[in-house]
Design a protein around this motif. Structure first.
Motif, short mmCIF file in Angstrom:
data_model
loop_
_atom_site.label_atom_id
_atom_site.label_comp_id
_atom_site.label_asym_id
_atom_site.label_seq_id
_atom_site.Cartn_x
_atom_site.Cartn_y
_atom_site.Cartn_z
N ALA A 62 0.83 -1.21 0.00
CA ALA A 62 0.00 0.00 0.00
C ALA A 62 0.86 1.26 0.00
CB ALA A 62 -0.92 0.00 1.22
N GLU A 63 1.92 1.24 0.81
CA GLU A 63 2.83 2.38 0.86
C GLU A 63 3.55 2.55 -0.48
OE1 GLU A 63 3.97 4.81 3.22
OE2 GLU A 63 1.96 4.37 3.91
N ALA A 64 3.93 1.43 -1.08
CA ALA A 64 4.61 1.49 -2.37
C ALA A 64 3.71 2.07 -3.44
CB ALA A 64 5.09 0.10 -2.78
N SER A 65 2.44 1.69 -3.41
CA SER A 65 1.48 2.20 -4.39
C SER A 65 1.28 3.71 -4.22
CB SER A 65 0.14 1.48 -4.22
OG SER A 65 -0.83 2.01 -5.10
N ALA A 66 1.15 4.15 -2.97
CA ALA A 66 0.99 5.58 -2.71
C ALA A 66 2.23 6.36 -3.12
CB ALA A 66 0.70 5.81 -1.22
N GLU A 67 3.39 5.77 -2.87
CA GLU A 67 4.64 6.44 -3.24
C GLU A 67 4.78 6.53 -4.76
OE1 GLU A 67 8.29 8.36 -2.08
OE2 GLU A 67 6.44 7.82 -1.02
N ALA A 68 4.39 5.46 -5.44
CA ALA A 68 4.48 5.46 -6.90
C ALA A 68 3.59 6.54 -7.50
CB ALA A 68 4.08 4.08 -7.44
N ARG A 69 2.38 6.67 -6.97
CA ARG A 69 1.46 7.71 -7.45
C ARG A 69 2.03 9.09 -7.20
NH1 ARG A 69 -2.51 11.03 -5.39
NH2 ARG A 69 -4.28 11.47 -6.78
N ASN A 70 2.61 9.29 -6.03
CA ASN A 70 3.16 10.60 -5.70
C ASN A 70 4.36 10.94 -6.58
OD1 ASN A 70 2.36 12.62 -3.69
ND2 ASN A 70 4.49 12.52 -3.01
N LEU A 71 5.19 9.95 -6.85
CA LEU A 71 6.35 10.17 -7.71
C LEU A 71 5.91 10.54 -9.13
CD1 LEU A 71 8.73 7.30 -6.55
CD2 LEU A 71 9.05 9.75 -6.19
N ALA A 72 4.84 9.90 -9.60
CA ALA A 72 4.31 10.22 -10.93
C ALA A 72 3.79 11.65 -10.98
CB ALA A 72 3.20 9.24 -11.30
#
Length: 238
Positions: A62-72
């Motif tokens: 879940a944290e990885a998904s949120a981080e990926a969205r934020n990086l995008a």
């Protein structure tokens, strides 16, 4: 078999089981079930995707998904901010040409390239009431890019972004300055482009011309401030 013989055999088997390590367990009917280590699998996936990092506290899917969205979103903001800066610089160049045609730092309109007509040889020839099309198109693209940049930036989790680069915390504030300057510049441009179409000021009047030239200089100064602010933001984000 006689009962006493059967009992003796069972007694001997029960006695030998703990001594010789025999087992009376029923046979295993299938292969043992191996439960995967879910946590380690999540960690592995996150590492492979490049988002896992102990320093940022990213250790779950879940944290990885949120981080990926934020990086995008951060990447989109960078790209849009650079686009805004370039568009504003081009618009500013068109504005300088328009200023040259209509004002040229002269004391009266008749001495400018626009005022001299064909003899003045204006670059764009958008004089007087004519709409300066190149400058207007550039302003429209700049405004669209600026607004898009700001809208995308509102979706960024700046706490996450700042953990990777503290400059994002600064940008969280400076983006508002860029937006305010852009709105002010758009208003000044609309005012300057339409003031001659009213009875308030007239190019032909030397006094009015000086006032309009002053507005044009202020508009140009705002343009420089806009380009500078967006350039500074672009540098912050990289």
């Amino acid at each position: 078999m006689r009962p006493e013989v059967l009992m003796n055999s069972l007694f001997a088997l029960a006695l030998s089981t703990p001594i010789w390590g025999f087992s009376l367990q029923p046979p295993v009917l299938g292969a043992p079930v191996v439960v995967p280590d879910v946590a380690s699998q999540v960690r592995t996936v996150v590492v492979e995707e490049g988002y896992y990092d102990d320093d940022y506290g990213i250790d779950t899917a879940a944290e990885a998904s949120a981080e990926a969205r934020n990086l995008a979103l951060m990447d989109w903001t960078r790209a849009l901010n650079v686009t805004t800066t370039i568009a504003m610089a081009v618009t500013g160049a068109f504005g300088i040409i328009q200023f040259y045609d209509e004002y040229h730092f002269e004391s009266e309109y008749s001495a400018t390239p626009c005022g001299m007509g064909a003899q003045g040889d204006p670059v764009f020839d958008y004089c007087g009431d004519s709409t300066p099309v190149p400058h207007l198109i550039g302003a429209g693209v700049s405004a669209g890019a600026l607004i898009s940049t700001f809208i995308v930036s509102t979706q960024i989790d700046f706490d996450r972004a700042a953990r990777r680069d503290g400059d994002w915390r600064t940008y969280e504030t400076t983006r508002w300055i860029a937006l305010a300057l852009g709105i002010l510049q758009a208003g000044a441009g609309a005012f300057l482009a339409n003031i001659d179409r009213t009875d308030v000021l007239n190019y032909e009047d030397p006094d009015d011309f000086d006032i309009m030239q002053g507005f044009a200089v202020a508009h140009a100064a705002l343009g420089v401030a806009n380009v500078g602010m967006n350039l500074a933001n672009s540098i912050l984000l990289f």
